[in-house]
Design a protein around this motif. Structure first.
Motif, PDB file in Angstrom:
ATOM      1  N   LEU A   1      65.930 -15.419  -5.486  1.00  0.00           N
ATOM      2  CA  LEU A   1      65.487 -14.016  -5.426  1.00  0.00           C
ATOM      3  C   LEU A   1      66.115 -13.466  -6.850  1.00  0.00           C
ATOM      4  CD1 LEU A   1      65.439 -15.056  -1.659  1.00  0.00           C
ATOM      5  CD2 LEU A   1      63.424 -15.486  -3.819  1.00  0.00           C
ATOM      6  N   GLU A   2      67.550 -13.231  -7.346  1.00  0.00           N
ATOM      7  CA  GLU A   2      67.619 -12.388  -7.937  1.00  0.00           C
ATOM      8  C   GLU A   2      68.130 -13.128  -9.130  1.00  0.00           C
ATOM      9  OE1 GLU A   2      70.367  -8.299  -8.172  1.00  0.00           O
ATOM     10  OE2 GLU A   2      70.827  -9.596  -6.347  1.00  0.00           O
ATOM     11  N   GLU A   3      68.118 -12.647 -10.507  1.00  0.00           N
ATOM     12  CA  GLU A   3      69.303 -12.726 -11.682  1.00  0.00           C
ATOM     13  C   GLU A   3      70.925 -12.608 -11.467  1.00  0.00           C
ATOM     14  OE1 GLU A   3      69.152 -12.273 -16.127  1.00  0.00           O
ATOM     15  OE2 GLU A   3      67.944 -10.921 -14.784  1.00  0.00           O
ATOM     16  N   ARG A   4      71.182 -13.406 -11.576  1.00  0.00           N
ATOM     17  CA  ARG A   4      73.688 -12.653 -11.251  1.00  0.00           C
ATOM     18  C   ARG A   4      73.465 -12.116  -9.947  1.00  0.00           C
ATOM     19  NH1 ARG A   4      77.112 -14.092 -15.404  1.00  0.00           N
ATOM     20  NH2 ARG A   4      75.783 -15.094 -16.735  1.00  0.00           N
ATOM     21  N   PHE A   5      72.503 -13.031  -8.185  1.00  0.00           N
ATOM     22  CA  PHE A   5      73.075 -13.301  -7.433  1.00  0.00           C
ATOM     23  C   PHE A   5      74.688 -12.915  -7.251  1.00  0.00           C
ATOM     24  CE2 PHE A   5      73.067 -14.394  -3.529  1.00  0.00           C
ATOM     25  CZ  PHE A   5      72.570 -13.413  -2.179  1.00  0.00           C
ATOM     26  N   PHE A   6      74.222 -14.233  -7.585  1.00  0.00           N
ATOM     27  CA  PHE A   6      76.030 -14.246  -7.211  1.00  0.00           C
ATOM     28  C   PHE A   6      77.555 -13.287  -7.209  1.00  0.00           C
ATOM     29  CE2 PHE A   6      80.471 -16.369  -7.471  1.00  0.00           C
ATOM     30  CZ  PHE A   6      80.752 -16.552  -6.099  1.00  0.00           C
ATOM     31  N   CYS A   7      77.149 -13.061  -9.066  1.00  0.00           N
ATOM     32  CA  CYS A   7      78.320 -12.806  -9.524  1.00  0.00           C
ATOM     33  C   CYS A   7      77.809 -10.930  -8.990  1.00  0.00           C
ATOM     34  CB  CYS A   7      77.357 -12.193 -10.782  1.00  0.00           C
ATOM     35  SG  CYS A   7      77.455 -14.312 -11.779  1.00  0.00           S
ATOM     36  N   ARG A   8      76.605 -10.233  -8.941  1.00  0.00           N
ATOM     37  CA  ARG A   8      77.118  -9.221  -8.744  1.00  0.00           C
ATOM     38  C   ARG A   8      76.342  -8.542  -7.427  1.00  0.00           C
ATOM     39  NH1 ARG A   8      70.860  -5.676  -9.773  1.00  0.00           N
ATOM     40  NH2 ARG A   8      71.538  -3.822  -8.637  1.00  0.00           N
ATOM     41  N   ASN A   9      76.849  -9.538  -6.269  1.00  0.00           N
ATOM     42  CA  ASN A   9      77.082  -9.155  -4.970  1.00  0.00           C
ATOM     43  C   ASN A   9      78.356  -9.961  -3.854  1.00  0.00           C
ATOM     44  OD1 ASN A   9      74.478  -8.295  -4.866  1.00  0.00           O
ATOM     45  ND2 ASN A   9      73.170  -9.449  -4.857  1.00  0.00           N
ATOM     46  N   LEU A  10      78.407 -11.305  -4.729  1.00  0.00           N
ATOM     47  CA  LEU A  10      78.870 -11.853  -3.824  1.00  0.00           C
ATOM     48  C   LEU A  10      80.729 -12.544  -5.103  1.00  0.00           C
ATOM     49  CD1 LEU A  10      76.841 -14.121  -2.287  1.00  0.00           C
ATOM     50  CD2 LEU A  10      78.024 -12.455  -0.398  1.00  0.00           C
TER      51      LEU A  10
ATOM     52  N   SER B   1      64.151  -6.680  -3.490  1.00  0.00           N
ATOM     53  CA  SER B   1      63.417  -5.734  -3.919  1.00  0.00           C
ATOM     54  C   SER B   1      65.041  -4.818  -4.432  1.00  0.00           C
ATOM     55  CB  SER B   1      63.846  -4.649  -3.547  1.00  0.00           C
ATOM     56  OG  SER B   1      64.142  -4.533  -1.472  1.00  0.00           O
ATOM     57  N   GLU B   2      64.550  -4.068  -5.071  1.00  0.00           N
ATOM     58  CA  GLU B   2      65.826  -3.056  -5.590  1.00  0.00           C
ATOM     59  C   GLU B   2      67.032  -2.520  -5.253  1.00  0.00           C
ATOM     60  OE1 GLU B   2      68.732  -2.397  -8.732  1.00  0.00           O
ATOM     61  OE2 GLU B   2      67.213  -3.839  -8.906  1.00  0.00           O
ATOM     62  N   LYS B   3      66.488  -1.513  -4.299  1.00  0.00           N
ATOM     63  CA  LYS B   3      66.626  -0.880  -2.466  1.00  0.00           C
ATOM     64  C   LYS B   3      67.698  -1.949  -2.217  1.00  0.00           C
ATOM     65  CE  LYS B   3      63.234   2.708  -2.084  1.00  0.00           C
ATOM     66  NZ  LYS B   3      62.041   3.163  -0.713  1.00  0.00           N
ATOM     67  N   ILE B   4      67.169  -3.393  -2.248  1.00  0.00           N
ATOM     68  CA  ILE B   4      68.273  -3.810  -1.066  1.00  0.00           C
ATOM     69  C   ILE B   4      68.768  -4.570  -1.932  1.00  0.00           C
ATOM     70  CG2 ILE B   4      67.813  -6.288   0.164  1.00  0.00           C
ATOM     71  CD1 ILE B   4      65.215  -6.295   0.546  1.00  0.00           C
ATOM     72  N   THR B   5      69.010  -4.974  -3.996  1.00  0.00           N
ATOM     73  CA  THR B   5      69.853  -5.180  -4.552  1.00  0.00           C
ATOM     74  C   THR B   5      70.973  -4.335  -4.361  1.00  0.00           C
ATOM     75  OG1 THR B   5      69.342  -4.426  -6.205  1.00  0.00           O
ATOM     76  CG2 THR B   5      68.512  -7.211  -6.088  1.00  0.00           C
ATOM     77  N   GLU B   6      70.779  -2.857  -4.578  1.00  0.00           N
ATOM     78  CA  GLU B   6      72.414  -1.472  -4.484  1.00  0.00           C
ATOM     79  C   GLU B   6      72.589  -1.993  -3.304  1.00  0.00           C
ATOM     80  OE1 GLU B   6      69.866   1.870  -5.221  1.00  0.00           O
ATOM     81  OE2 GLU B   6      69.530   1.296  -7.201  1.00  0.00           O
ATOM     82  N   LYS B   7      72.452  -2.225  -2.016  1.00  0.00           N
ATOM     83  CA  LYS B   7      73.179  -1.982  -1.229  1.00  0.00           C
ATOM     84  C   LYS B   7      73.901  -3.546  -1.038  1.00  0.00           C
ATOM     85  CE  LYS B   7      70.765   0.904   1.705  1.00  0.00           C
ATOM     86  NZ  LYS B   7      68.993   0.618   2.873  1.00  0.00           N
ATOM     87  N   LEU B   8      73.657  -4.784  -1.568  1.00  0.00           N
ATOM     88  CA  LEU B   8      74.033  -6.038  -1.330  1.00  0.00           C
ATOM     89  C   LEU B   8      74.926  -5.863  -2.405  1.00  0.00           C
ATOM     90  CD1 LEU B   8      70.960  -8.918  -1.591  1.00  0.00           C
ATOM     91  CD2 LEU B   8      73.005  -8.269   1.022  1.00  0.00           C
ATOM     92  N   SER B   9      75.473  -5.215  -3.675  1.00  0.00           N
ATOM     93  CA  SER B   9      75.786  -5.010  -4.432  1.00  0.00           C
ATOM     94  C   SER B   9      77.836  -4.858  -3.952  1.00  0.00           C
ATOM     95  CB  SER B   9      75.497  -4.153  -5.419  1.00  0.00           C
ATOM     96  OG  SER B   9      75.459  -2.765  -5.532  1.00  0.00           O
ATOM     97  N   TYR B  10      77.643  -4.146  -3.081  1.00  0.00           N
ATOM     98  CA  TYR B  10      79.299  -3.302  -2.225  1.00  0.00           C
ATOM     99  C   TYR B  10      79.602  -5.049  -1.593  1.00  0.00           C
ATOM    100  CZ  TYR B  10      77.862   1.032  -3.474  1.00  0.00           C
ATOM    101  OH  TYR B  10      76.822   2.406  -4.657  1.00  0.00           O
ATOM    102  N   LEU B  11      78.507  -5.853  -1.410  1.00  0.00           N
ATOM    103  CA  LEU B  11      79.869  -7.828  -0.734  1.00  0.00           C
ATOM    104  C   LEU B  11      80.952  -7.649  -0.803  1.00  0.00           C
ATOM    105  CD1 LEU B  11      76.645  -9.146   1.107  1.00  0.00           C
ATOM    106  CD2 LEU B  11      78.422  -7.832   2.338  1.00  0.00           C
TER     107      LEU B  11
END
Length: 287
Positions: free
Chosen positions: A178-187, A110-120
């Motif tokens: 589960l998310e497009e560009r998961f690593f790029c955006r979050n990690l 969900s977008e709520k989760i991805t917004e928080k993960l983006s700071y990781l």
């Protein structure tokens, strides 16, 4: 073939294939740019922590020229040339395709989760920088998922001692589904570095907000980072923009463009020019 005579959907498809072609070529023949640049980051913090002089090593050279390129063109490297980013695009596209074949709705974060993960990614960068500064990063050998990826890409399957890195890579691959560009955006720690750079506004993307369709938000929904582009006249540049150009083709009014009047940013010649320029720079840097 005259591009100007093609329909919008056909042009969009050509843009998609051009990006895919550039990604595949960089993935196959120049996959080490990411690891080389990040090795430069680790080297700098290690030298600072040890009180040693920072030399202009090959890794530092790659880091400097890649950062300079990003300051000028934005994160084109992330969107078109990063092997890890291209891997994520391929895995996510295949995951979505499988669900479409089954005529089922894919499971996505969900977008709520991805917004928080983006700071990781900033936390990841900070932890690695502190470990390098303290001179103990070497003791964490075997934990790096991008080291494991580099070994596998090179055909090296001798992964003894790399179990933590293998597990992390598998978890990242799940995230990529589960998310497009998961690593790029979050990690991605290099993504954290790029997002903090003072990108010039000339080739950064903006939108003519005044003439947008009310309630559209098509560009934000299509964006892998879920960002809203700055309005015309603003000097703001979105550091999390991967320059994937998906928003440009998505906009029904064609209101998205670069900071240079008359340049959309997804023109074939401009995309190819940036890809070739990046290639020349990386070859010069010794990648």
């Amino acid at each position: 073939m005259n591009i100007h005579n093609l329909k919008a959907k056909e042009i969009k498809k050509l843009h998609t294939w051009l990006r895919a072609l550039i990604q595949i070529l960089y993935f196959l023949f120049l996959p080490s740019v990411y690891t080389a640049a990040f090795a430069g980051v680790k080297y700098i913090f290690t030298q600072i922590g040890a009180g040693e002089v920072i030399g202009l090593t090959s890794f530092v050279t790659v880091l400097i020229v890649l950062c300079a390129y990003t300051i000028l063109f934005g994160r084109f490297f992330c969107g078109f040339a990063c092997a890890f980013g291209s891997l994520g695009d391929g895995i996510h596209a295949f995951y979505i395709w499988c669900f479409k074949k089954k005529k089922k709705k894919p499971v996505l974060l969900s977008e709520k989760i991805t917004e928080k993960l983006s700071y990781l990614k900033y936390l990841v960068l900070t932890v690695i920088a502190v470990l390098c500064f303290a001179g103990i990063y070497g003791k964490a050998k075997g934990t790096s998922p991008w080291d494991v990826f580099s070994m596998l890409h090179a055909g090296n399957f001798h992964l003894q001692g790399y179990l933590p890195g293998v597990i992390l890579l598998l978890l990242i691959i799940v995230g990529m589904c589960l998310e497009e560009r998961f690593f790029c955006r979050n990690l991605c720690p290099m993504g954290a570095v790029f997002s903090l750079l003072p990108v010039l506004p000339f080739f950064a993307l903006h939108r003519d907000r005044e003439n947008c369709i009310k309630g559209c938000s098509g560009c934000t929904k299509k964006c892998p980072s879920g960002i809203g582009l700055p309005e015309d006249g603003s000097l703001k540049v979105e550091g999390d923009c991967f320059q994937c150009q998906k928003c440009i083709d998505t906009c029904p009014k064609k209101h998205i463009h670069t900071g240079i009047k008359g340049l959309k940013g997804n023109e074939f010649w401009f995309t190819i020019l940036r890809a070739i320029l990046l290639l020349v720079i990386m070859i010069w840097a010794g990648v």
